[in-house]
Design an enzyme around this catalytic site. Structure first.
Site, mmCIF file in Angstrom:
data_model
loop_
_atom_site.group_PDB
_atom_site.id
_atom_site.type_symbol
_atom_site.label_atom_id
_atom_site.label_comp_id
_atom_site.label_asym_id
_atom_site.label_seq_id
_atom_site.Cartn_x
_atom_site.Cartn_y
_atom_site.Cartn_z
ATOM 1 N N LYS A 204 3.950 -10.934 -8.534
ATOM 2 C CA LYS A 204 3.800 -9.889 -9.550
ATOM 3 C C LYS A 204 4.378 -10.387 -10.857
ATOM 4 O O LYS A 204 5.541 -10.780 -10.924
ATOM 5 C CB LYS A 204 4.507 -8.620 -9.107
ATOM 6 C CG LYS A 204 4.435 -7.516 -10.150
ATOM 7 C CD LYS A 204 5.039 -6.228 -9.662
ATOM 8 C CE LYS A 204 4.962 -5.163 -10.732
ATOM 9 N NZ LYS A 204 5.536 -3.888 -10.272
ATOM 10 N N ARG A 214 2.777 2.870 -17.015
ATOM 11 C CA ARG A 214 4.104 3.421 -17.320
ATOM 12 C C ARG A 214 3.951 4.757 -18.040
ATOM 13 O O ARG A 214 4.795 5.635 -17.916
ATOM 14 C CB ARG A 214 4.913 2.409 -18.125
ATOM 15 C CG ARG A 214 5.243 1.187 -17.251
ATOM 16 C CD ARG A 214 5.987 0.084 -17.986
ATOM 17 N NE ARG A 214 6.046 -1.125 -17.173
ATOM 18 C CZ ARG A 214 6.312 -2.330 -17.641
ATOM 19 N NH1 ARG A 214 6.547 -2.502 -18.933
ATOM 20 N NH2 ARG A 214 6.352 -3.368 -16.831
ATOM 21 N N LYS A 227 10.804 -6.459 -18.070
ATOM 22 C CA LYS A 227 11.109 -6.749 -16.666
ATOM 23 C C LYS A 227 11.090 -8.254 -16.375
ATOM 24 O O LYS A 227 10.867 -8.672 -15.241
ATOM 25 C CB LYS A 227 10.136 -5.977 -15.773
ATOM 26 C CG LYS A 227 10.203 -4.461 -15.997
ATOM 27 C CD LYS A 227 9.401 -3.669 -14.962
ATOM 28 C CE LYS A 227 9.604 -2.166 -15.163
ATOM 29 N NZ LYS A 227 8.904 -1.365 -14.130
ATOM 30 N N GLU A 243 6.884 -17.625 -3.908
ATOM 31 C CA GLU A 243 7.111 -16.190 -3.670
ATOM 32 C C GLU A 243 6.368 -15.737 -2.410
ATOM 33 O O GLU A 243 6.918 -15.049 -1.552
ATOM 34 C CB GLU A 243 6.612 -15.359 -4.862
ATOM 35 C CG GLU A 243 7.545 -15.322 -6.062
ATOM 36 C CD GLU A 243 8.744 -14.393 -5.844
ATOM 37 O OE1 GLU A 243 8.858 -13.787 -4.762
ATOM 38 O OE2 GLU A 243 9.577 -14.281 -6.765
ATOM 39 N N LYS A 258 -0.795 -9.609 -8.727
ATOM 40 C CA LYS A 258 -0.884 -8.549 -9.725
ATOM 41 C C LYS A 258 -0.382 -9.041 -11.068
ATOM 42 O O LYS A 258 0.664 -9.683 -11.117
ATOM 43 C CB LYS A 258 -0.022 -7.384 -9.239
ATOM 44 C CG LYS A 258 0.030 -6.205 -10.156
ATOM 45 C CD LYS A 258 0.991 -5.192 -9.617
ATOM 46 C CE LYS A 258 1.067 -4.061 -10.621
ATOM 47 N NZ LYS A 258 2.129 -3.150 -10.361
ATOM 48 N N SER A 284 -3.577 -0.928 -14.463
ATOM 49 C CA SER A 284 -3.901 0.115 -15.431
ATOM 50 C C SER A 284 -4.499 -0.419 -16.736
ATOM 51 O O SER A 284 -5.456 0.145 -17.256
ATOM 52 C CB SER A 284 -2.649 0.932 -15.730
ATOM 53 O OG SER A 284 -1.603 0.094 -16.204
ATOM 54 N N TYR A 323 -8.165 1.699 -9.811
ATOM 55 C CA TYR A 323 -8.344 3.087 -10.261
ATOM 56 C C TYR A 323 -9.823 3.463 -10.263
ATOM 57 O O TYR A 323 -10.167 4.616 -10.459
ATOM 58 C CB TYR A 323 -7.734 3.270 -11.659
ATOM 59 C CG TYR A 323 -6.246 2.997 -11.690
ATOM 60 C CD1 TYR A 323 -5.329 3.988 -11.368
ATOM 61 C CD2 TYR A 323 -5.749 1.722 -11.992
ATOM 62 C CE1 TYR A 323 -3.964 3.738 -11.360
ATOM 63 C CE2 TYR A 323 -4.395 1.458 -11.993
ATOM 64 C CZ TYR A 323 -3.503 2.469 -11.669
ATOM 65 O OH TYR A 323 -2.155 2.197 -11.664
#
Ligand code: PBG
Length: 334
Positions: A204, A214, A227, A243, A258, A284, A323
Site C-alpha cells: 500500500k 478521506r 502517511k 512486504e 493499492k 477513490s 466503487y
C-alpha cells in the site's frame, strides 16, 4: 515473449483475428465478470438512508439498513464480496480511536445486518484506526505525531477479533504497521476464528489518490501531515515484494496492491512471484477521475470503467475492489 514460430506478413495478418466481435471474443486472453469484483462501500452511523459524497459522484454513504439492502443486491448481481468502510459521527472520535473497539459500534452492526440479509456475500472489513481517530492517522501517535508501530498492532489485533466475532469473513489490515498480519493471525487462532481470512494491504503506497476517500469517511479535515512514515514510497517496486513475502509468511491468505491502475506493474510482479490471490484496489481518486471526466463528456465513462477492470485482470489480479462494482455488474448483466 517472442513466438517460437516465425511470423511474417502476409502469411500472418494479425488483423484477421480482430475482424469481428465473435472472433475477438474467441481469441480474448482475459475477461472480467461480476465474480471478479469486490464492492467498496461506505457505511455511516446516522439515521439518513444515504448521503452523497461530494468528491465521488454516484457514491453514497449508507446507513446500516441500506447497507443490508445493498448486500442483497450484491447477491442478486453475483458480486461475491463487499468491503465496508466506516464514517462515524465525529463526536465519537478520540486520540486512540477507541470506537474501533466498541462491540456495538457501526462496523459490527453493519456486518451483522449485512450477513443476515445476504449470508452468501463475503464481508471484508478494514483493520485500521483512521476512521476513528481525531488526528486521522491509522495508528496511535506519540507527542511528535509519529505513528507508533507495536502499540498500534496491539489495538489492531483486538479490532480484527471484534470484526471476526461480529461475522466478518475477511479482515483486511490497511494500516501498514510492521508485524500486524502475524499478530492478527495469532489473535484469530487464539480466539477460535481459524477460518477467518486475512487480506493484507501488503503493498500500500503513500498516495495522493486516496484524497476523496478521506472525504468519504470524514478523516480528510482531521488528517495532520501525511502517511509517508508507514505507507510505501511510490518510487519502489522491490520493496513491495518484501512486504508481500512477509505478509504471506505471517499468515495472509490474500494480498492486495493499492492504488490500482498506476501500480499495475506491482500487481504483475506480485502475482507472478508469489502465485497467491492478488487483489487490486481501484481507489477513490481513480474512481473520481473517471467520473469527473465522464460527467464533462470528455470520456465515455462506462467504456473506461470496463476497460480499467479488464486491465486489472490482464495484469494478474484475481479480484478488484472497486466503487464501480454495482454499476459494472449491472452492465455485464445487460
Ligand atoms: C486507511 C484506508 C485508506 C483507504 C482504505 N483504507 C486511505 C488511507 O490510507 O489514507 C483508501 C481507499 C480509497 O482511496 O478508496 N486505513
Amino acid at each position: 515473449m517472442t513466438s517460437p514460430f516465425p511470423q511474417s506478413y502476409p502469411s500472418t495478418r494479425l488483423r484477421r483475428l480482430r475482424q469481428a466481435g465473435w472472433v475477438r471474443n474467441l481469441s480474448a486472453e482475459n475477461s472480467v465478470s461480476p465474480s471478479d469484483l469486490i464492492w467498496s462501500m461506505v457505511v455511516h452511523d446516522g439515521e439518513e438512508p444515504s448521503i452523497p459524497v461530494g468528491s465521488m459522484p454516484g457514491l453514497y454513504r449508507l446507513n446500516v439498513e441500506e447497507a443490508a439492502n445493498a448486500a442483497r443486491r450484491a447477491s442478486d448481481l453475483g458480486i461475491p464480496a463487499i468491503a465496508i468502510f466506516p464514517h462515524i459521527n465525529p463526536a465519537r472520535k478520540d486520540e486512540t480511536g477507541s470506537e474501533a473497539l466498541n462491540p456495538d459500534g457501526l462496523i459490527p452492526e453493519a456486518i451483522k445486518a449485512m450477513k443476515a440479509a445476504a449470508p452468501d456475500v463475503g464481508i471484508i472489513c478494514d483493520v485500521a484506526l483512521d476512521p476513528f481517530t481525531v488526528h486521522g492517522h491509522d495508528g496511535l501517535i506519540d507527542g511528535d505525531g509519529y505513528v507508533l508501530n507495536d502499540a498500534t498492532v496491539d489495538l489492531l489485533r483486538q479490532q480484527a477479533v471484534l470484526q471476526a466475532e461480529a461475522g466478518a469473513d475477511i479482515v483486511a489490515p490497511s494500516d501498514m504497521m510492521d508485524g500486524r498480519v502475524g499478530a492478527i493471525r495469532a489473535a484469530l487462532e487464539e480466539a477460535g476464528h481459524v477460518n477467518t481470512m486475512i487480506m493484507s494491504y501488503a503493498a500500500k503506497y503513500a498516495s495522493g489518490f486516496y484524497g476523496p476517500y478521506r472525504d468519504a469517511i470524514g478523516s480528510a479535515s482531521a488528517l495532520k501531515g501525511d502517511k509517508k512514515t508507514y505507507q510505501q514510497n511510490p518510487a519502489n517496486s522491490d520493496e513491495a515484494l518484501r512486504e508481500v513475502a512477509m505478509d504471506i509468511q505471517e499468515g495472509a491468505d490474500l494480498v492486495m496492491v493499492k492504488p490500482g491502475l498506476p501500480y499495475l506493474d506491482i500487481i504483475r510482479r506480485v502475482s507472478e512471484t508469489f502465485a497467491v490471490p492478488t487483489i487490486a484496489f481501484q481507489v477513490s481518486g481513480e474512481y473520481a477521475q473517471i467520473k469527473a471526466a465522464g460527467q464533462q463528456g470528455w470520456i465515455d465513462e462506462e467504456r473506461v470503467m470496463m476497460e480499467t477492470l479488464l486491465c486489472f485482470k490482464r495484469a494478474g489480479a484475481s479480484g478488484i475492489i472497486t466503487y464501480f462494482a454495482e454499476a459494472a455488474a449491472k452492465l455485464m448483466h445487460d
